[in-house]
Design an enzyme around this catalytic site. Structure first.
Site, PDB file in Angstrom:
ATOM      1  N   CYS A 280      -2.831  11.334   1.285  1.00 36.04           N
ATOM      2  CA  CYS A 280      -2.273   9.849   1.193  1.00 36.04           C
ATOM      3  C   CYS A 280      -0.642  10.553   0.136  1.00 36.04           C
ATOM      4  O   CYS A 280      -0.119   9.415   0.903  1.00 36.04           O
ATOM      5  CB  CYS A 280      -2.935   9.139  -0.079  1.00 36.04           C
ATOM      6  SG  CYS A 280      -4.426   8.703  -0.209  1.00 36.04           S
TER       7      CYS A 280
ATOM      8  N   LYS B 138       0.545  -0.906  -0.266  1.00 40.29           N
ATOM      9  CA  LYS B 138       0.315   0.253  -0.262  1.00 40.29           C
ATOM     10  C   LYS B 138       1.046   1.393  -0.145  1.00 40.29           C
ATOM     11  O   LYS B 138       0.561   2.059  -0.485  1.00 40.29           O
ATOM     12  CB  LYS B 138      -0.820  -0.158   1.347  1.00 40.29           C
ATOM     13  CG  LYS B 138      -2.059   1.533   1.209  1.00 40.29           C
ATOM     14  CD  LYS B 138      -2.463   2.233   0.221  1.00 40.29           C
ATOM     15  CE  LYS B 138      -2.863   3.078   0.841  1.00 40.29           C
ATOM     16  NZ  LYS B 138      -4.563   3.161  -0.019  1.00 40.29           N
TER      17      LYS B 138
HETATM   18  N1  SAJ Z   1      -0.711  15.369  -9.124  1.00 40.43           N
HETATM   19  C1  SAJ Z   1       0.213  16.274  -9.429  1.00 40.43           C
HETATM   20  N2  SAJ Z   1       0.690  15.646 -10.556  1.00 40.43           N
HETATM   21  C2  SAJ Z   1      -0.213  14.122 -11.338  1.00 40.43           C
HETATM   22  C3  SAJ Z   1      -0.539  13.220 -10.707  1.00 40.43           C
HETATM   23  C4  SAJ Z   1      -1.120  13.896  -9.106  1.00 40.43           C
HETATM   24  O1  SAJ Z   1       1.007  16.965  -9.341  1.00 40.43           O
HETATM   25  O2  SAJ Z   1       0.299  14.306 -12.445  1.00 40.43           O
HETATM   26  C5  SAJ Z   1      -1.076  15.567  -7.497  1.00 40.43           C
HETATM   27  C6  SAJ Z   1      -2.635  16.325  -6.957  1.00 40.43           C
HETATM   28  O3  SAJ Z   1      -3.205  17.431  -8.459  1.00 40.43           O
HETATM   29  C7  SAJ Z   1      -2.909  15.415  -5.878  1.00 40.43           C
HETATM   30  C8  SAJ Z   1      -1.980  14.695  -5.223  1.00 40.43           C
HETATM   31  O4  SAJ Z   1      -1.727  15.209  -6.270  1.00 40.43           O
HETATM   32  O5  SAJ Z   1      -2.372  17.022  -5.180  1.00 40.43           O
HETATM   33  C9  SAJ Z   1      -1.851  13.287  -4.773  1.00 40.43           C
HETATM   34  O6  SAJ Z   1      -3.449  13.834  -6.015  1.00 40.43           O
HETATM   35  P1  SAJ Z   1      -3.517  11.572  -6.584  1.00 40.43           P
HETATM   36  O7  SAJ Z   1      -4.822  11.713  -7.576  1.00 40.43           O
HETATM   37  O8  SAJ Z   1      -2.223  11.676  -7.036  1.00 40.43           O
HETATM   38  O9  SAJ Z   1      -4.066  10.515  -5.353  1.00 40.43           O
HETATM   39  P2  SAJ Z   1      -5.014  10.457  -4.420  1.00 40.43           P
HETATM   40  O10 SAJ Z   1      -3.520  11.203  -3.079  1.00 40.43           O
HETATM   41  O11 SAJ Z   1      -6.122  11.566  -4.974  1.00 40.43           O
HETATM   42  O12 SAJ Z   1      -5.489   9.392  -4.218  1.00 40.43           O
HETATM   43  C10 SAJ Z   1      -4.133   8.688  -3.390  1.00 40.43           C
HETATM   44  C11 SAJ Z   1      -4.175   7.323  -5.263  1.00 40.43           C
HETATM   45  N3  SAJ Z   1      -2.606   6.429  -5.340  1.00 40.43           N
HETATM   46  C12 SAJ Z   1      -2.333   5.727  -6.135  1.00 40.43           C
HETATM   47  O13 SAJ Z   1      -2.460   6.711  -7.409  1.00 40.43           O
HETATM   48  C13 SAJ Z   1      -1.136   5.480  -6.796  1.00 40.43           C
HETATM   49  C14 SAJ Z   1      -5.116   6.250  -4.978  1.00 40.43           C
HETATM   50  O14 SAJ Z   1      -5.847   5.205  -5.472  1.00 40.43           O
HETATM   51  C15 SAJ Z   1      -5.136   6.176  -2.970  1.00 40.43           C
HETATM   52  O15 SAJ Z   1      -6.895   4.589  -2.459  1.00 40.43           O
HETATM   53  C16 SAJ Z   1      -4.724   6.964  -2.101  1.00 40.43           C
HETATM   54  O16 SAJ Z   1      -3.904   8.280  -2.818  1.00 40.43           O
HETATM   55  C17 SAJ Z   1      -5.105   6.048  -0.699  1.00 40.43           C
HETATM   56  O17 SAJ Z   1      -6.098   6.706  -0.004  1.00 40.43           O
HETATM   57  O18 SAJ Z   1      -3.839   6.051  -0.712  1.00 40.43           O
END
Ligand code: SAJ
Length: 406
Positions: free
Chosen positions: A255, A201
């Site tokens: 996360c 995880k």
């Molecule tokens: N972000 C970027 N660039 C990107 C992608 C995301 O700057 O290319 C930023 C987003 O804007 C945000 C942050 O990263 O601020 C995180 O967003 P996210 O959409 O990547 O992920 P979370 O935190 O909403 O959800 C993650 C997910 N994990 C993965 O994709 C590996 C989700 O599947 C998990 O269930 C969740 O964390 C969790 O609960 O752990």
């Protein structure tokens, strides 16, 4: 009956999903206000498909209470904050929940920890806590770790379709818990041991954090020599084995901006790339702030109160503001003894910062420069309203030829 403990962003949708697929579910949360809201028939946060799921779970008989129930199965989904100084997981809510469960559970109960925890937490803290209560794990109490993988913004769909991991001391117990999740989850469900489930995880979220940090670092390099980072990433991603993520104003949420620190906290001399990546991501709000000042200077704008941040949530189309880059940026600005930036987010209706606006039109009326911190659909549908504004599009989502980028 399954008692789900913790009715937040993960516990609530999981409870609703299980109930609407025929399992007997009672949801418990110590927050009476939250439980009252649910019992009055209202959901507690915005998420695509949640209202509908809520109705079908209520019709199926789910109930909500502040009391822990006497039963044989518990799923614990309470927050696991991290200690900002030690960078280690703070498992106090999970430990408290387990202690409460021990007071009411029947012998032979299965206790599933769904909260994200740092690898080793069950062995170091949870198992000893159970044994302190006089129970033997593997005999009187069966421990399981079943971390979730759903993404805010698409939770309901992902709950049904993502594959999952279940870590258990005993394979039969893992298989039994697998059946509960398989009632609604069409993805593959892998049964493994607890330590592997904990580590997988955290590693998944760390992978994403490191990949985002790489994109953010590229953005800084490209800014230094005025190269177009987005075009470069687009071209590189045409290579069949390259898949760079998008740079942005920082990484928020509970996360990706938190879990990788567990590895840095536990393995400080080994987790080097992870440590640097997290620092890079954490530096982005300041990078944006510098960019704002730079653009203001270039455009002869010297009144910071005429600059507005669009978006308070940590990412598009959610109302969650935990660790949000906008909040980090505002904190940083305060540290420089300045304030005045205006803020608006269509999803965040509660007052959380100074100078917060309620409607897009009022917000735009009050500013000359708009910094897009979050790519909510609302702003994409209203790009024409930005025509006369100076725009810094930190997410590169508007497609405006004359906007500034990271
Ligand atoms: N972000 C970027 N660039 C990107 C992608 C995301 O700057 O290319 C930023 C987003 O804007 C945000 C942050 O990263 O601020 C995180 O967003 P996210 O959409 O990547 O992920 P979370 O935190 O909403 O959800 C993650 C997910 N994990 C993965 O994709 C590996 C989700 O599947 C998990 O269930 C969740 O964390 C969790 O609960 O752990």
């Amino acid at each position: 009956m399954i008692n789900i403990i913790g009715l937040g962003y993960i516990g609530l949708p999981t409870a609703l999903m299980m109930a609407s697929h025929g399992l007997d579910i009672i949801g418990t949360d110590y927050n009476k206000e939250l439980v009252d809201t649910l019992n009055e028939g209202r959901t507690t946060f915005k998420e695509k498909g949640l209202e509908h799921l809520f109705k079908s779970a209520v019709d199926a008989g789910i109930t909500f209470t502040t009391e822990y129930q006497t039963t044989d199965t518990y799923i614990i989904s309470v927050p696991t904050p991290y200690d900002k100084f030690s960078k280690k997981v703070d498992a106090k809510y999970v430990i408290n929940a387990v202690k409460e469960v021990m007071k009411v559970c029947i012998e032979g109960a299965v206790v599933v920890i769904e909260s994200t925890i740092s690898p080793g937490t069950i062995e170091k803290y949870i198992r000893p806590e159970i044994e302190k209560s006089g129970f033997k794990t593997g005999k009187d109490i069966h421990l399981v770790h079943a971390p979730e993988r759903i993404i805010p913004g698409n939770m309901v769909y992902e709950l049904c379709h993502n594959s999952r991991t279940i870590g258990a001391d005993e394979k039969e117990v893992g298989e039994k818990v697998k059946e509960y999740y398989a009632s609604f989850c069409q993805g593959e469900i892998v049964v493994t041991d607890i330590r592997t489930a904990e580590m997988s995880k955290v590693v998944e979220n760390t992978f994403r954090a490191v990949n985002i940090a790489f994109a953010n670092e590229l953005a800084k390099i490209c800014r230094h020599d005025e190269m177009d980072v987005y075009e470069i990433i687009r071209i590189c991603n045409m290579h069949p084995r390259v898949n760079i993520l998008q740079p942005g104003p920082g990484v928020g949420g509970h996360c990706i901006s938190v879990d990788p620190w567990f590895l840095v906290g536990d393995y400080p001399s080994l987790a080097k790339v992870i440590d640097e990546s997290m620092k890079t991501n954490d530096s982005m709000p300041d990078f944006v702030l510098n960019r704002i000042y730079e653009i203001m200077k270039k455009r002869g704008l010297n009144d910071i109160t005429r600059v507005g941040l669009y978006g308070l949530a940590y990412k598009e189309n959610v109302d969650d503001i935990r660790e949000s880059p906008t909040l980090q940026l505002l904190e940083s600005q305060e540290r420089h003894l300045a304030n005045g930036l205006k803020v608006y987010d269509p999803f965040v209706t509660k007052r959380v910062v100074a100078n917060q606006y309620d409607t897009l039109d009022e917000f735009l009326e009050a500013v000359d420069m708009v910094v897009i911190m979050v790519g909510h659909s609302e702003i994409k549908e209203n790009v024409h309203k930005l025509e006369k504004k100076i725009v810094l599009d930190t997410r590169n989502i508007l497609g405006l030829a004359d906007s500034y980028k990271l």
